[in-house]
Every structure is written in structure tokens, then in C-alpha cells.
Design a protein around this motif. Structure first.
Motif, PDB file in Angstrom:
ATOM      1  N   GLN A   1      15.571   0.844  -5.154  1.00  0.00           N
ATOM      2  CA  GLN A   1      16.071  -0.441  -4.691  1.00  0.00           C
ATOM      3  C   GLN A   1      17.512  -0.335  -4.195  1.00  0.00           C
ATOM      4  OE1 GLN A   1      14.102  -2.784  -3.978  1.00  0.00           O
ATOM      5  NE2 GLN A   1      13.610  -4.074  -5.730  1.00  0.00           N
ATOM      6  N   PHE A   2      18.241   0.681  -4.680  1.00  0.00           N
ATOM      7  CA  PHE A   2      19.637   0.868  -4.287  1.00  0.00           C
ATOM      8  C   PHE A   2      19.802   2.012  -3.285  1.00  0.00           C
ATOM      9  CE2 PHE A   2      19.932  -1.436  -8.262  1.00  0.00           C
ATOM     10  CZ  PHE A   2      20.922  -2.373  -7.995  1.00  0.00           C
ATOM     11  N   GLY A   3      18.717   2.402  -2.623  1.00  0.00           N
ATOM     12  CA  GLY A   3      18.842   3.308  -1.498  1.00  0.00           C
ATOM     13  C   GLY A   3      18.342   4.716  -1.704  1.00  0.00           C
ATOM     14  N   GLN A   4      17.989   5.102  -2.924  1.00  0.00           N
ATOM     15  CA  GLN A   4      17.475   6.461  -3.142  1.00  0.00           C
ATOM     16  C   GLN A   4      16.098   6.599  -2.496  1.00  0.00           C
ATOM     17  OE1 GLN A   4      17.782   7.950  -7.153  1.00  0.00           O
ATOM     18  NE2 GLN A   4      16.091   9.368  -6.857  1.00  0.00           N
ATOM     19  N   ALA A   5      15.871   7.729  -1.848  1.00  0.00           N
ATOM     20  CA  ALA A   5      14.603   7.955  -1.149  1.00  0.00           C
ATOM     21  C   ALA A   5      13.449   8.030  -2.148  1.00  0.00           C
ATOM     22  CB  ALA A   5      14.674   9.245  -0.334  1.00  0.00           C
ATOM     23  N   PRO A   6      12.350   7.312  -1.879  1.00  0.00           N
ATOM     24  CA  PRO A   6      11.206   7.368  -2.790  1.00  0.00           C
ATOM     25  C   PRO A   6      10.447   8.676  -2.673  1.00  0.00           C
ATOM     26  CG  PRO A   6      10.681   6.013  -0.903  1.00  0.00           C
ATOM     27  CD  PRO A   6      12.128   6.384  -0.770  1.00  0.00           C
ATOM     28  N   GLU A   7       9.813   9.059  -3.763  1.00  0.00           N
ATOM     29  CA  GLU A   7       9.013  10.291  -3.789  1.00  0.00           C
ATOM     30  C   GLU A   7       7.527   9.926  -3.705  1.00  0.00           C
ATOM     31  OE1 GLU A   7       7.819  13.834  -6.969  1.00  0.00           O
ATOM     32  OE2 GLU A   7       9.442  12.418  -7.410  1.00  0.00           O
ATOM     33  N   TRP A   8       6.819  10.620  -2.810  1.00  0.00           N
ATOM     34  CA  TRP A   8       5.406  10.355  -2.644  1.00  0.00           C
ATOM     35  C   TRP A   8       4.614  10.960  -3.800  1.00  0.00           C
ATOM     36  CZ3 TRP A   8       2.989   7.326   0.946  1.00  0.00           C
ATOM     37  CH2 TRP A   8       3.768   6.874   2.020  1.00  0.00           C
ATOM     38  N   VAL A   9       3.803  10.127  -4.447  1.00  0.00           N
ATOM     39  CA  VAL A   9       2.952  10.591  -5.542  1.00  0.00           C
ATOM     40  C   VAL A   9       1.480  10.315  -5.239  1.00  0.00           C
ATOM     41  CG1 VAL A   9       4.751  10.326  -7.292  1.00  0.00           C
ATOM     42  CG2 VAL A   9       3.237   8.390  -6.764  1.00  0.00           C
ATOM     43  N   TRP A  10       1.197   9.711  -4.087  1.00  0.00           N
ATOM     44  CA  TRP A  10      -0.143   9.391  -3.622  1.00  0.00           C
ATOM     45  C   TRP A  10      -0.896   8.535  -4.643  1.00  0.00           C
ATOM     46  CZ3 TRP A  10      -0.328   9.848   1.338  1.00  0.00           C
ATOM     47  CH2 TRP A  10       0.471  10.814   1.966  1.00  0.00           C
ATOM     48  N   PHE A  11      -1.984   9.005  -5.224  1.00  0.00           N
ATOM     49  CA  PHE A  11      -2.801   8.146  -6.073  1.00  0.00           C
ATOM     50  C   PHE A  11      -2.472   8.281  -7.564  1.00  0.00           C
ATOM     51  CE2 PHE A  11      -5.353   8.701  -2.218  1.00  0.00           C
ATOM     52  CZ  PHE A  11      -5.643   7.376  -1.907  1.00  0.00           C
ATOM     53  N   ASP A  12      -1.362   8.919  -7.893  1.00  0.00           N
ATOM     54  CA  ASP A  12      -1.001   9.081  -9.301  1.00  0.00           C
ATOM     55  C   ASP A  12      -0.750   7.742  -9.984  1.00  0.00           C
ATOM     56  OD1 ASP A  12      -1.253  11.743  -8.924  1.00  0.00           O
ATOM     57  OD2 ASP A  12       0.881  12.249  -9.094  1.00  0.00           O
ATOM     58  N   ASN A  13      -0.157   6.795  -9.263  1.00  0.00           N
ATOM     59  CA  ASN A  13       0.094   5.479  -9.859  1.00  0.00           C
ATOM     60  C   ASN A  13      -1.207   4.788 -10.233  1.00  0.00           C
ATOM     61  OD1 ASN A  13       2.923   5.575  -9.660  1.00  0.00           O
ATOM     62  ND2 ASN A  13       2.859   4.897  -7.521  1.00  0.00           N
ATOM     63  N   TYR A  14      -2.205   4.910  -9.368  1.00  0.00           N
ATOM     64  CA  TYR A  14      -3.501   4.287  -9.657  1.00  0.00           C
ATOM     65  C   TYR A  14      -4.172   4.955 -10.853  1.00  0.00           C
ATOM     66  CZ  TYR A  14      -3.147   1.883  -5.155  1.00  0.00           C
ATOM     67  OH  TYR A  14      -2.746   1.083  -4.113  1.00  0.00           O
TER      68      TYR A  14
ATOM     69  N   VAL B   1       0.838  -1.206   0.000  1.00  0.00           N
ATOM     70  CA  VAL B   1       0.000   0.000   0.000  1.00  0.00           C
ATOM     71  C   VAL B   1       0.869   1.251   0.000  1.00  0.00           C
ATOM     72  CG1 VAL B   1      -1.662   1.337   1.343  1.00  0.00           C
ATOM     73  CG2 VAL B   1      -1.988  -1.124   1.077  1.00  0.00           C
ATOM     74  N   ILE B   2       1.893   1.255   0.851  1.00  0.00           N
ATOM     75  CA  ILE B   2       2.788   2.418   0.921  1.00  0.00           C
ATOM     76  C   ILE B   2       3.552   2.591  -0.386  1.00  0.00           C
ATOM     77  CG2 ILE B   2       4.829   3.359   2.079  1.00  0.00           C
ATOM     78  CD1 ILE B   2       3.846   2.014   4.651  1.00  0.00           C
ATOM     79  N   THR B   3       4.091   1.489  -0.917  1.00  0.00           N
ATOM     80  CA  THR B   3       4.873   1.558  -2.158  1.00  0.00           C
ATOM     81  C   THR B   3       4.023   2.005  -3.329  1.00  0.00           C
ATOM     82  OG1 THR B   3       6.246  -0.244  -1.327  1.00  0.00           O
ATOM     83  CG2 THR B   3       6.430   0.257  -3.659  1.00  0.00           C
ATOM     84  N   SER B   4       2.737   1.599  -3.351  1.00  0.00           N
ATOM     85  CA  SER B   4       1.871   1.968  -4.468  1.00  0.00           C
ATOM     86  C   SER B   4       1.595   3.460  -4.530  1.00  0.00           C
ATOM     87  CB  SER B   4       0.546   1.200  -4.370  1.00  0.00           C
ATOM     88  OG  SER B   4      -0.222   1.652  -3.264  1.00  0.00           O
ATOM     89  N   MET B   5       1.888   4.185  -3.437  1.00  0.00           N
ATOM     90  CA  MET B   5       1.665   5.627  -3.406  1.00  0.00           C
ATOM     91  C   MET B   5       2.970   6.409  -3.522  1.00  0.00           C
ATOM     92  SD  MET B   5      -1.330   5.977  -0.532  1.00  0.00           S
ATOM     93  CE  MET B   5      -2.900   5.120  -0.741  1.00  0.00           C
ATOM     94  N   GLN B   6       4.021   5.714  -3.963  1.00  0.00           N
ATOM     95  CA  GLN B   6       5.316   6.356  -4.131  1.00  0.00           C
ATOM     96  C   GLN B   6       5.829   6.141  -5.554  1.00  0.00           C
ATOM     97  OE1 GLN B   6       7.545   4.277  -1.112  1.00  0.00           O
ATOM     98  NE2 GLN B   6       7.120   5.822   0.451  1.00  0.00           N
TER      99      GLN B   6
END
Length: 305
Positions: free
Chosen positions: A52-65, A40-45
Motif C-alpha cells: 500500500q506504501f509503494g513496495q512492489a508486490p510479489e506474484w504468488v499465483w494461486f497460493d492465496n487461494y 483478480v490480479i491482487t488475489s494472485m500476489q
């Protein structure tokens, strides 16, 4: 003349059943809760290969959906998967019921041999079984093409996995072959609980085999049929290994993707783990929606009891 007022008994709350269920519930929550929360958390980033190699993910909320479900390919895969799931589950149930009824009427020796064959088919590892099935439907030296050519049907060098229709026909045969033993054993176990005296009485009253099956056997084993059908829908909706290994033999993945392989292509193939997580959450909700009718019926029966 006095009237006696009967007050309904209050149902006593017993903590013991809940205490016994608590350990198993905690194990399930720990085993399944963390992956679901992570998805759930990953789907909103924005979560790709760099994350996967350590870079901080960016929050995009429901854009992926939004991106996922405005893509026509997604809905094509969903429709294809649901259709394949329902057809496969229905065929598996019909054949499983027929085999279970057959085990009831054949002699003991034949029944034991049939049960051993079903058990071997069910226990065979998927990858090992798929190696055999890939050889059976191989377009150059496969058994099916050889048999069809031998009886006069021109099938030499026919590639069963190249066209989507024949691809899913092969996939249906394989999935049914692997799933049917579970259905047959479960329903056969339910049939052993049907009273022979009731069936004999119905036969003496003039009921034919179909009427005995429809009006006596099916209502008595309805709970078994319901749970087996529910499990088949869940399993067939999430089928992955059989379809993926068939695709690896040379079919066009974009024309034969189901939900499992589509998630694999998004995650492993495209390194878009956020989109794959969003699709996984959708599959979870779709599974709940397809099985809700049975769950609601269980709750209704529990309330009536």
C-alpha cells in the motif's frame, strides 16, 4: 396434386436493440470491470500493508487461494453465510408475499398507511436504523428485555448478541425488516396485473383462497417472484453493515462472521488485501452459482419465445 412447402421464416438480425444497449453496457463494464480485474490480479500476489506504501508486490499465483481454502475457518464462514442467506431470503419472501396479499384486501386508507410505513422502513439509512435496533436489543436497557421482563419472562441483562444463535436471530429480524418492503411492493405490483375476472371465475367454480393463490396467482406472477428471490439471495449473501454493526456491540467476531465481515477482517483487520481479494472473487463465483438456475431459466424462456 402439388404440395405447398412452408419454409420457416428466418429471424431478421436487427442492430438497433444492440446499439441502444451498448452505452449502458459500456458504462457497466467500465464501472465494474476495473475493480474485478484489479481484485483478480491482487488475489494472485502478495499484497499487504507494505504494498500500500509503494513496495512492489510479489506474484504468488494461486497460493492465496490454496491457503484460504485449506483453512477450515473459511468453509465454516461459507456454510454459515449460505445458511443465513437462504433462511433470511425465504423468510423475507414469505412475509413480503403475505403483506402484498394483505394490501390487496384492506381498505384504501389502511393500505396507504401500510405503504407509507413500509416506505419509511425501506428508506431509513442503515446506520440510523441500526442505532435504533441496537437500543431495542441492548442487554442493559433494551426494549426487548424490558418487555419480556414485564410479562414475567426473566430476560433482564440477557445479552442477545453474545451467543451466535441469538445473534443471527437478531440479524435475521433486522435484515428481513429492511428487505421486506421491497419484496412487498414488487409482488403487490405484480398482483395488480392479475385479472379479477379470472379469480372470480375460479371462485365460482369452487376454488378456495389457497387454490386460487397456488394455481392462478403464483403462475401469473412467477417472473416477479423469480427476480425478487434472485435479488434477495444476492443481497443477503453479501450482507455486511448490519452484521458488522451488531458485532461492534460486543459479540465474538470469529463466531458470527459472514462472508462480508470475513473479507473485511482479512483486508482491513489483517492488512492482507490479497487474501481479501481472493475471498471476494470466490464470493462473486458463489453468487453466480446460486443465481445460475434462474439465469438459465430466463435463457430457456427466451429461446422458446
Amino acid at each position: 396434386m402439388s404440395r405447398t412447402v412452408v419454409t420457416p421464416k428466418r429471424r431478421r438480425f436487427r442492430i438497433t436493440p444492440y446499439a441502444l444497449l451498448l452505452p449502458a453496457t459500456l458504462v457497466v463494464l467500465l464501472a465494474l470491470g476495473y475493480p474485478i480485474i484489479w481484485q483478480v490480479i491482487t488475489s494472485m500476489q502478495h499484497f499487504g500493508l507494505a504494498q500500500q506504501f509503494g513496495q512492489a508486490p510479489e506474484w504468488v499465483w494461486f497460493d492465496n487461494y490454496v491457503t484460504l481454502f485449506t483453512n477450515p475457518t473459511t468453509w465454516l464462514v461459507v456454510a454459515r453465510s449460505v445458511a443465513f442467506c437462504l433462511v433470511t431470503a425465504a423468510v423475507t419472501m414469505v412475509i413480503g408475499i403475505a403483506v402484498a396479499l394483505l394490501m390487496q384486501v384492506v381498505p384504501a386508507g389502511v393500505r396507504i398507511a401500510l405503504q407509507i410505513a413500509l416506505l419509511l422502513a425501506w428508506a431509513t439509512p442503515v446506520v440510523a436504523a441500526m442505532t435504533i435496533w441496537n437500543w431495542i436489543f441492548d442487554w442493559r436497557r433494551g426494549l426487548v428485555n424490558w418487555l419480556l421482563t414485564s410479562i414475567g419472562i426473566p430476560a433482564q441483562n440477557h445479552n442477545w448478541l453474545q451467543e451466535p444463535l441469538t445473534f443471527f436471530l437478531v440479524a435475521l429480524i433486522i435484515v428481513v425488516w429492511m428487505s421486506m418492503p421491497f419484496v412487498a411492493f414488487s409482488i403487490y405490483a405484480g398482483l395488480t396485473q392479475v385479472s379479477g375476472e379470472v379469480l372470480e371465475a375460479a371462485q365460482m367454480d369452487g376454488a378456495n383462497p389457497w387454490q386460487r393463490f397456488r394455481y392462478i396467482i403464483v403462475p401469473l406472477i412467477k417472473p416477479v417472484l423469480g427476480i425478487v428471490m434472485l435479488l434477495q439471495i444476492i443481497w443477503d449473501l453479501r450482507v455486511f453493515t448490519q452484521v458488522k454493526l451488531l458485532q461492534d456491540r460486543g459479540s465474538i467476531a470469529s463466531q458470527t462472521d459472514v462472508l462480508g465481515t470475513y473479507i473485511y477482517q482479512l483486508g482491513i483487520g489483517s492488512s492482507d488485501f490479497a487474501m481479501a481479494s481472493a475471498m471476494s472473487i470466490f464470493v462473486l463465483l458463489l453468487t453466480i452459482a446460486l443465481s445460475w438456475a434462474y439465469v438459465r431459466n430466463l435463457l430457456k424462456e427466451d429461446e422458446e419465445a
